[in-house]
Design a protein around this motif. Sequence first.
Motif, PDB file in Angstrom:
ATOM      1  N   PRO A   1       0.822  -1.211   0.000  1.00 20.15           N
ATOM      2  CA  PRO A   1       0.000   0.000   0.000  1.00 20.15           C
ATOM      3  C   PRO A   1       0.856   1.262   0.000  1.00 20.15           C
ATOM      4  O   PRO A   1       1.914   1.316   0.625  1.00 20.15           O
ATOM      5  CB  PRO A   1      -0.773  -0.114   1.314  1.00 20.15           C
ATOM      6  N   ILE A   2       0.388   2.276  -0.706  1.00 17.00           N
ATOM      7  CA  ILE A   2       0.952   3.614  -0.628  1.00 17.00           C
ATOM      8  C   ILE A   2      -0.148   4.508  -0.072  1.00 17.00           C
ATOM      9  O   ILE A   2      -1.220   4.625  -0.686  1.00 17.00           O
ATOM     10  CB  ILE A   2       1.405   4.133  -2.005  1.00 17.00           C
ATOM     11  N   SER A   3       0.076   5.112   1.072  1.00 14.20           N
ATOM     12  CA  SER A   3      -0.946   5.961   1.688  1.00 14.20           C
ATOM     13  C   SER A   3      -1.045   7.292   0.956  1.00 14.20           C
ATOM     14  O   SER A   3      -0.022   7.871   0.543  1.00 14.20           O
ATOM     15  CB  SER A   3      -0.621   6.203   3.161  1.00 14.20           C
ATOM     16  N   ALA A   4      -2.267   7.789   0.790  1.00 13.73           N
ATOM     17  CA  ALA A   4      -2.494   9.070   0.125  1.00 13.73           C
ATOM     18  C   ALA A   4      -3.674   9.783   0.779  1.00 13.73           C
ATOM     19  O   ALA A   4      -4.574   9.130   1.339  1.00 13.73           O
ATOM     20  CB  ALA A   4      -2.771   8.858  -1.365  1.00 13.73           C
ATOM     21  N   PHE A   5      -3.645  11.125   0.717  1.00 12.25           N
ATOM     22  CA  PHE A   5      -4.704  11.927   1.313  1.00 12.25           C
ATOM     23  C   PHE A   5      -4.899  11.519   2.776  1.00 12.25           C
ATOM     24  O   PHE A   5      -3.943  11.191   3.466  1.00 12.25           O
ATOM     25  CB  PHE A   5      -5.995  11.815   0.496  1.00 12.25           C
ATOM     26  N   ASP A   6      -6.140  11.515   3.239  1.00 12.10           N
ATOM     27  CA  ASP A   6      -6.391  11.168   4.643  1.00 12.10           C
ATOM     28  C   ASP A   6      -6.519   9.666   4.861  1.00 12.10           C
ATOM     29  O   ASP A   6      -6.118   9.145   5.904  1.00 12.10           O
ATOM     30  CB  ASP A   6      -7.664  11.857   5.146  1.00 12.10           C
ATOM     31  N   ASP A   7      -7.092   8.963   3.889  1.00 11.42           N
ATOM     32  CA  ASP A   7      -7.390   7.548   4.130  1.00 11.42           C
ATOM     33  C   ASP A   7      -7.377   6.689   2.866  1.00 11.42           C
ATOM     34  O   ASP A   7      -7.901   5.593   2.861  1.00 11.42           O
ATOM     35  CB  ASP A   7      -8.753   7.405   4.822  1.00 11.42           C
ATOM     36  N   ASN A   8      -6.800   7.208   1.780  1.00 10.08           N
ATOM     37  CA  ASN A   8      -6.731   6.413   0.550  1.00 10.08           C
ATOM     38  C   ASN A   8      -5.549   5.459   0.572  1.00 10.08           C
ATOM     39  O   ASN A   8      -4.508   5.748   1.165  1.00 10.08           O
ATOM     40  CB  ASN A   8      -6.569   7.310  -0.681  1.00 10.08           C
ATOM     41  N   TYR A   9      -5.732   4.323  -0.114  1.00  8.23           N
ATOM     42  CA  TYR A   9      -4.627   3.431  -0.420  1.00  8.23           C
ATOM     43  C   TYR A   9      -4.456   3.368  -1.938  1.00  8.23           C
ATOM     44  O   TYR A   9      -5.418   3.093  -2.665  1.00  8.23           O
ATOM     45  CB  TYR A   9      -4.868   2.018   0.103  1.00  8.23           C
ATOM     46  N   ILE A  10      -3.255   3.661  -2.393  1.00 11.23           N
ATOM     47  CA  ILE A  10      -2.860   3.404  -3.778  1.00 11.23           C
ATOM     48  C   ILE A  10      -2.077   2.092  -3.736  1.00 11.23           C
ATOM     49  O   ILE A  10      -1.053   1.997  -3.052  1.00 11.23           O
ATOM     50  CB  ILE A  10      -1.970   4.538  -4.326  1.00 11.23           C
ATOM     51  N   TRP A  11      -2.561   1.081  -4.428  1.00  8.61           N
ATOM     52  CA  TRP A  11      -1.899  -0.226  -4.354  1.00  8.61           C
ATOM     53  C   TRP A  11      -0.822  -0.336  -5.428  1.00  8.61           C
ATOM     54  O   TRP A  11      -1.039   0.034  -6.582  1.00  8.61           O
ATOM     55  CB  TRP A  11      -2.922  -1.356  -4.483  1.00  8.61           C
ATOM     56  N   MET A  12       0.324  -0.833  -5.034  1.00 12.73           N
ATOM     57  CA  MET A  12       1.458  -1.031  -5.927  1.00 12.73           C
ATOM     58  C   MET A  12       1.789  -2.519  -5.956  1.00 12.73           C
ATOM     59  O   MET A  12       1.870  -3.157  -4.904  1.00 12.73           O
ATOM     60  CB  MET A  12       2.665  -0.229  -5.412  1.00 12.73           C
ATOM     61  N   PHE A  13       1.977  -3.066  -7.152  1.00 15.21           N
ATOM     62  CA  PHE A  13       2.314  -4.487  -7.237  1.00 15.21           C
ATOM     63  C   PHE A  13       3.340  -4.741  -8.330  1.00 15.21           C
ATOM     64  O   PHE A  13       3.465  -3.989  -9.296  1.00 15.21           O
ATOM     65  CB  PHE A  13       1.056  -5.340  -7.448  1.00 15.21           C
ATOM     66  N   HIS A  14       4.051  -5.833  -8.146  1.00 15.48           N
ATOM     67  CA  HIS A  14       5.060  -6.239  -9.128  1.00 15.48           C
ATOM     68  C   HIS A  14       5.410  -7.702  -8.907  1.00 15.48           C
ATOM     69  O   HIS A  14       5.146  -8.280  -7.834  1.00 15.48           O
ATOM     70  CB  HIS A  14       6.318  -5.371  -9.024  1.00 15.48           C
ATOM     71  N   ALA A  15       6.016  -8.298  -9.908  1.00 20.56           N
ATOM     72  CA  ALA A  15       6.559  -9.647  -9.745  1.00 20.56           C
ATOM     73  C   ALA A  15       7.740  -9.572  -8.792  1.00 20.56           C
ATOM     74  O   ALA A  15       8.503  -8.599  -8.807  1.00 20.56           O
ATOM     75  CB  ALA A  15       6.997 -10.212 -11.095  1.00 20.56           C
ATOM     76  N   PRO A  16       7.921 -10.565  -7.919  1.00 16.73           N
ATOM     77  CA  PRO A  16       8.997 -10.507  -6.919  1.00 16.73           C
ATOM     78  C   PRO A  16      10.395 -10.322  -7.506  1.00 16.73           C
ATOM     79  O   PRO A  16      11.270  -9.752  -6.850  1.00 16.73           O
ATOM     80  CB  PRO A  16       8.873 -11.860  -6.207  1.00 16.73           C
ATOM     81  N   ASP A  17      10.600 -10.779  -8.735  1.00 18.46           N
ATOM     82  CA  ASP A  17      11.934 -10.678  -9.338  1.00 18.46           C
ATOM     83  C   ASP A  17      12.060  -9.499 -10.297  1.00 18.46           C
ATOM     84  O   ASP A  17      12.983  -9.430 -11.101  1.00 18.46           O
ATOM     85  CB  ASP A  17      12.275 -11.967 -10.082  1.00 18.46           C
ATOM     86  N   SER A  18      11.104  -8.538 -10.198  1.00 19.01           N
ATOM     87  CA  SER A  18      11.106  -7.413 -11.130  1.00 19.01           C
ATOM     88  C   SER A  18      11.063  -6.085 -10.376  1.00 19.01           C
ATOM     89  O   SER A  18      10.498  -5.992  -9.281  1.00 19.01           O
ATOM     90  CB  SER A  18       9.897  -7.503 -12.071  1.00 19.01           C
ATOM     91  N   ARG A  19      11.645  -5.051 -10.970  1.00 17.56           N
ATOM     92  CA  ARG A  19      11.569  -3.692 -10.422  1.00 17.56           C
ATOM     93  C   ARG A  19      10.505  -2.864 -11.132  1.00 17.56           C
ATOM     94  O   ARG A  19      10.330  -1.688 -10.824  1.00 17.56           O
ATOM     95  CB  ARG A  19      12.930  -2.985 -10.546  1.00 17.56           C
ATOM     96  N   ASP A  20       9.816  -3.472 -12.114  1.00 15.98           N
ATOM     97  CA  ASP A  20       8.757  -2.778 -12.840  1.00 15.98           C
ATOM     98  C   ASP A  20       7.433  -2.961 -12.108  1.00 15.98           C
ATOM     99  O   ASP A  20       6.988  -4.106 -11.904  1.00 15.98           O
ATOM    100  CB  ASP A  20       8.634  -3.318 -14.263  1.00 15.98           C
ATOM    101  N   VAL A  21       6.808  -1.863 -11.720  1.00 14.80           N
ATOM    102  CA  VAL A  21       5.621  -1.941 -10.883  1.00 14.80           C
ATOM    103  C   VAL A  21       4.419  -1.279 -11.553  1.00 14.80           C
ATOM    104  O   VAL A  21       4.567  -0.395 -12.404  1.00 14.80           O
ATOM    105  CB  VAL A  21       5.860  -1.288  -9.503  1.00 14.80           C
ATOM    106  N   PHE A  22       3.242  -1.718 -11.123  1.00 17.25           N
ATOM    107  CA  PHE A  22       1.973  -1.105 -11.516  1.00 17.25           C
ATOM    108  C   PHE A  22       1.327  -0.506 -10.279  1.00 17.25           C
ATOM    109  O   PHE A  22       1.523  -1.013  -9.164  1.00 17.25           O
ATOM    110  CB  PHE A  22       1.045  -2.154 -12.134  1.00 17.25           C
ATOM    111  N   VAL A  23       0.559   0.559 -10.465  1.00 16.35           N
ATOM    112  CA  VAL A  23      -0.173   1.146  -9.346  1.00 16.35           C
ATOM    113  C   VAL A  23      -1.654   1.205  -9.690  1.00 16.35           C
ATOM    114  O   VAL A  23      -2.036   1.359 -10.858  1.00 16.35           O
ATOM    115  CB  VAL A  23       0.352   2.546  -8.966  1.00 16.35           C
ATOM    116  N   VAL A  24      -2.475   1.078  -8.651  1.00 16.00           N
ATOM    117  CA  VAL A  24      -3.922   1.077  -8.805  1.00 16.00           C
ATOM    118  C   VAL A  24      -4.499   2.345  -8.170  1.00 16.00           C
ATOM    119  O   VAL A  24      -4.256   2.627  -6.996  1.00 16.00           O
ATOM    120  CB  VAL A  24      -4.554  -0.160  -8.142  1.00 16.00           C
ATOM    121  N   ASP A  25      -5.253   3.099  -8.949  1.00 13.75           N
ATOM    122  CA  ASP A  25      -5.977   4.289  -8.474  1.00 13.75           C
ATOM    123  C   ASP A  25      -5.077   5.346  -7.833  1.00 13.75           C
ATOM    124  O   ASP A  25      -5.271   5.737  -6.674  1.00 13.75           O
ATOM    125  CB  ASP A  25      -7.090   3.887  -7.505  1.00 13.75           C
TER     126      ASP A  25
END
Length: 260
Positions: A6-30
């Motif tokens: 999770p990446i915390s944002a604003f007062d109570d939002n979560y921006i979710w970040m995910f990636h393959a364990p062997d990769s540095r390339d990530v995607f974020v949600v919302d």
Amino acid sequence: MLTISPISAFDDNYIWMFHAPDSRDVFVVDPGDPTPVEEALKHYKLSLAGILITHHHVDHTGGINVLTKGRNIPVYGPDNENIAGITHTVRDNDTIELSGCQFRIMTTPGHTLDHIAYFTESGESGNPALFCGDTLFVGGCGRLFEGTAEQMFQSLSRLAELPGNTAIYCAHEYTQANLQFAQAVEPHNQMLQKQIQQVRAFRAENLPTVPSTIEQELATNPFLRSNQPEVIQAASNRDSSSNASPVDVLRVIRAWKDNF
């Protein structure tokens, strides 16, 4: 399999970040706010590979333009021309491959008409994962800003059919308030009482209460339990016009929650 953070944002939002364990390339949600995303990328030395959007509200979309500036990356999202920056429109039952995992798109109208969720069978520790935005929360569901109780009921019913061990990555830290309301609806739910104690301990340490699981929500979330006798009775006590159908029970308790 994915690593999900999770990446915390604003007062109570979560921006979710995910990636393959062997990769540095990530995607974020919302990513409603680009700043904490950029900070996380820099801190962990990661590269942004793409963005997923669940619906058009600005606290979920506000960071698109900044995060895509100077980056040639895909932005997946619902079929809504009002969301600036979408490069790949996705629709119900489409599949996309991200970080080596297949994601299925699920339309989930109710909170908004354009709402979608992203489901993969290969989440963290190999368990299924659901990025559900503001449709389903731990202990709650989204307000009916655009959709109807019937639409929300159908959306939640669809999510409830996912495997019980599916991890639910919702977009807000609303859990304590949601469980206080759930307790008002089902004061005799013992599993709910236990969850309230666990959540209180988590929040005392400023720890996220997300993710939950489908199994946990089926046992404690009143919006997934609108066919249960105590929830039906609570709705009837609240609104004598309630006809005790699951949709009408959801309608009543959602209106109750709006003013709780």
